[in-house]
Every structure is written in C-alpha cells, then in structure tokens.
Write an enzyme that holds these catalytic residues in place. Structure first.
Site, PDB file in Angstrom:
ATOM      1  N   ASP A   1     -25.604  -7.106 -38.805  1.00  0.00           N
ATOM      2  CA  ASP A   1     -24.594  -6.028 -38.863  1.00  0.00           C
ATOM      3  C   ASP A   1     -23.332  -6.366 -38.070  1.00  0.00           C
ATOM      4  OD1 ASP A   1     -26.399  -4.556 -40.369  1.00  0.00           O
ATOM      5  OD2 ASP A   1     -27.211  -3.519 -38.622  1.00  0.00           O
TER       6      ASP A   1
ATOM      7  N   SER B   1     -19.622   1.238 -43.266  1.00  0.00           N
ATOM      8  CA  SER B   1     -18.819   0.012 -43.270  1.00  0.00           C
ATOM      9  C   SER B   1     -19.340  -0.938 -44.341  1.00  0.00           C
ATOM     10  CB  SER B   1     -18.942  -0.722 -41.929  1.00  0.00           C
ATOM     11  OG  SER B   1     -18.633   0.122 -40.846  1.00  0.00           O
TER      12      SER B   1
HETATM   13  C1  GAR Z   1     -27.414   3.367 -47.216  1.00  0.00           C
HETATM   14  O1  GAR Z   1     -27.066   4.464 -46.420  1.00  0.00           O
HETATM   15  C2  GAR Z   1     -27.018   2.075 -46.549  1.00  0.00           C
HETATM   16  O2  GAR Z   1     -25.856   2.196 -45.775  1.00  0.00           O
HETATM   17  C3  GAR Z   1     -28.215   1.819 -45.679  1.00  0.00           C
HETATM   18  O3  GAR Z   1     -29.313   2.177 -46.461  1.00  0.00           O
HETATM   19  C4  GAR Z   1     -28.926   3.247 -47.315  1.00  0.00           C
HETATM   20  C5  GAR Z   1     -29.378   2.907 -48.711  1.00  0.00           C
HETATM   21  O4  GAR Z   1     -29.170   3.984 -49.573  1.00  0.00           O
HETATM   22  N1  GAR Z   1     -28.284   0.452 -45.286  1.00  0.00           N
HETATM   23  C6  GAR Z   1     -28.686   0.056 -44.089  1.00  0.00           C
HETATM   24  O5  GAR Z   1     -29.074   0.812 -43.240  1.00  0.00           O
HETATM   25  C7  GAR Z   1     -28.617  -1.437 -43.869  1.00  0.00           C
HETATM   26  N2  GAR Z   1     -28.615  -1.734 -42.474  1.00  0.00           N
HETATM   27  P1  GAR Z   1     -29.317   3.798 -51.137  1.00  0.00           P
HETATM   28  O6  GAR Z   1     -30.630   3.055 -51.382  1.00  0.00           O
HETATM   29  O7  GAR Z   1     -29.395   5.196 -51.662  1.00  0.00           O
HETATM   30  O8  GAR Z   1     -28.146   3.031 -51.647  1.00  0.00           O
END
Ligand code: GAR
Length: 228
Positions: A151, A142
């Site tokens: 969130d 999302s």
């Molecule tokens: C992503 O999956 C994002 O949705 C999540 O961290 C990851 C970062 O990946 N974010 C959260 O969990 C925030 N609550 P990335 O560093 O490869 O973009």
C-alpha cells in the site's frame, strides 16, 4: 472489440464482492471505456465478483492460493494466466493477497490497486474503523501503482469523502465504495488513453507530474454518481 488494437486489455484480480469490477464493467457497457476485460481471476471460488464477470460474458479463472505451497509458486501461476494476453493492465479490485516482489516487479508500471484510505494514511486492513477511532474529518480511497512495499506505491488518484457525525463503519464503507466506483474507472480510462505513466516514483498524467492537489477528487453536484 478485442480485435481492435486500440482497446487496452485488462486482467482484473478479485477476492470478493467485485463492486469495483462492476463499476468498470458498467463503464465499458456504457461505451465510456475503451478497454476489454480479458479475464477476471479470483483466489476464492466463492467470490461474488466471479458471478458479475460471468453475467457480463467475461472469462473467469479461480486460482486458490491454498493449492500452492508458497507465495512465489502461487504468484508464478498467476503470472502465467496474465501473460496469455498482450501486456494487459493488471487491475487489483479487492484482491486480498500480498504479492511477491518478483510478481510486482514483473508488472512494473501496469499493476494498479485501489485501497480504502487516503494513502499514505491507513495502509493495511480495517481502515474505516481506524479512521473513526482517530476522529478524522476526512476519509477516502486511493488508486495507486503497486510496488513491493504494501500500500505504498505512487498514488494516481484519490477520492476524498467527509466523515459525518454519526457515521458508522458501514456508512463510511458505503460512501468510500461510491467514491471508489467513480475514481477507479476514471484511472482505467487514463490508461486506455495512454495518459498515465510511472516514471521512477513519479506519476505523470498527460506527460506532466501529478501534483498533490490535482490527485484529490471530490464529488461536486455535476459529477455522475452524486445524489444531488
Ligand atoms: C474495496 O473497498 C477496496 O478498496 C478494498 O477492498 C474492497 C473491495 O470491494 N481493497 C483493499 O482493502 C486492498 N487493500 P469490492 O470487492 O466490492 O470491489
């Protein structure tokens, strides 16, 4: 490009790998996004996303939260870095920090986050594991406005993926990531085109309230990024 006033300035906040940052960079490089990433800020010096930014000639800054006595002071330093630019869109891309209400309210309507679940399900951490444990048929990601409740801000766009038999946390994480890389640049483009607004608790797309069914995005064979 930065001299062009029609180009939306962005500040991207990261803590780690930065694959969502990369997805946005890739879209800019394909000239598919009229935005300029002015600065990438990480709270961790070892975040791989910093390398990605440097490779794309984007300025970076490290603001280590451990150097600040409390959340408010860290957030103020963060705001000072962001406020060098002219009302940028602040894009949290795997930025694993809870932000103070003061910070969140300062960027009301221009602070967005991506979260690996179909909110309001699975706020917080370990979403893939929790989806598997619950036996859910669907999972996803999302993009939402950030509000003081963790969130829980108004959702702009969600991408849904099926949970397949035999899925593991890793396989699910990979598919959710692929979906994230489609939906985040898309939302950033909406901002660049002045198509998205926050009015009270409602998200307006092109002036109209976004409805539940419209904010779900699923891959079809015609969508880029789909293997088929
Ligand atoms: C992503 O999956 C994002 O949705 C999540 O961290 C990851 C970062 O990946 N974010 C959260 O969990 C925030 N609550 P990335 O560093 O490869 O973009």
């Amino acid at each position: 490009m930065s001299e062009d006033s029609s180009v939306l300035p962005l500040v991207v906040l990261i803590s780690g790998n930065g694959s969502n940052l990369q997805a946005i960079i890739d879209e800019i490089q394909r000239a598919a996004l009229s935005v300029k990433i002015e600065l990438v800020i990480s709270n961790r010096a070892d975040a791989y996303g910093l390398k990605r930014a440097r490779q794309a000639n984007i300025d970076t800054a490290v603001l280590d939260h451990r150097d600040y006595p409390d959340r408010k002071k860290f957030d103020r330093a963060l705001a000072e870095l962001i406020d060098q630019f002219d009302r940028p869109l602040v894009v949290m891309a795997g930025f694993m920090r809870i932000l103070s209400d003061e910070f969140v309210n300062r960027y009301h309507g221009r602070l967005i986050n991506i979260h690996p679940s179909l909110l309001p399900k699975y706020r917080g951490l370990n979403t893939h594991q929790r989806v598997l444990a619950a036996g859910d048929k669907h999972h996803g990601a999302s993009v939402h406005f950030v509000t003081p409740d963790l969130d829980a801000g108004p959702v702009i766009l969600q991408g849904r993926v099926d949970v397949l038999a035999g899925d593991t946390e890793d396989s699910l994480r990979r598919r959710v990531h692929e979906m994230e890389h489609l939906i985040y640049p898309r939302v950033v483009r909406w901002f660049a085109n002045h198509q998205v607004q926050l009015e009270g608790d409602s998200v307006l797309i092109a002036g109209l309230p976004i409805t539940e069914d419209k904010r779900i995005f699923e891959l079809t064979p015609n969508e880029p990024g789909n293997a088929g």
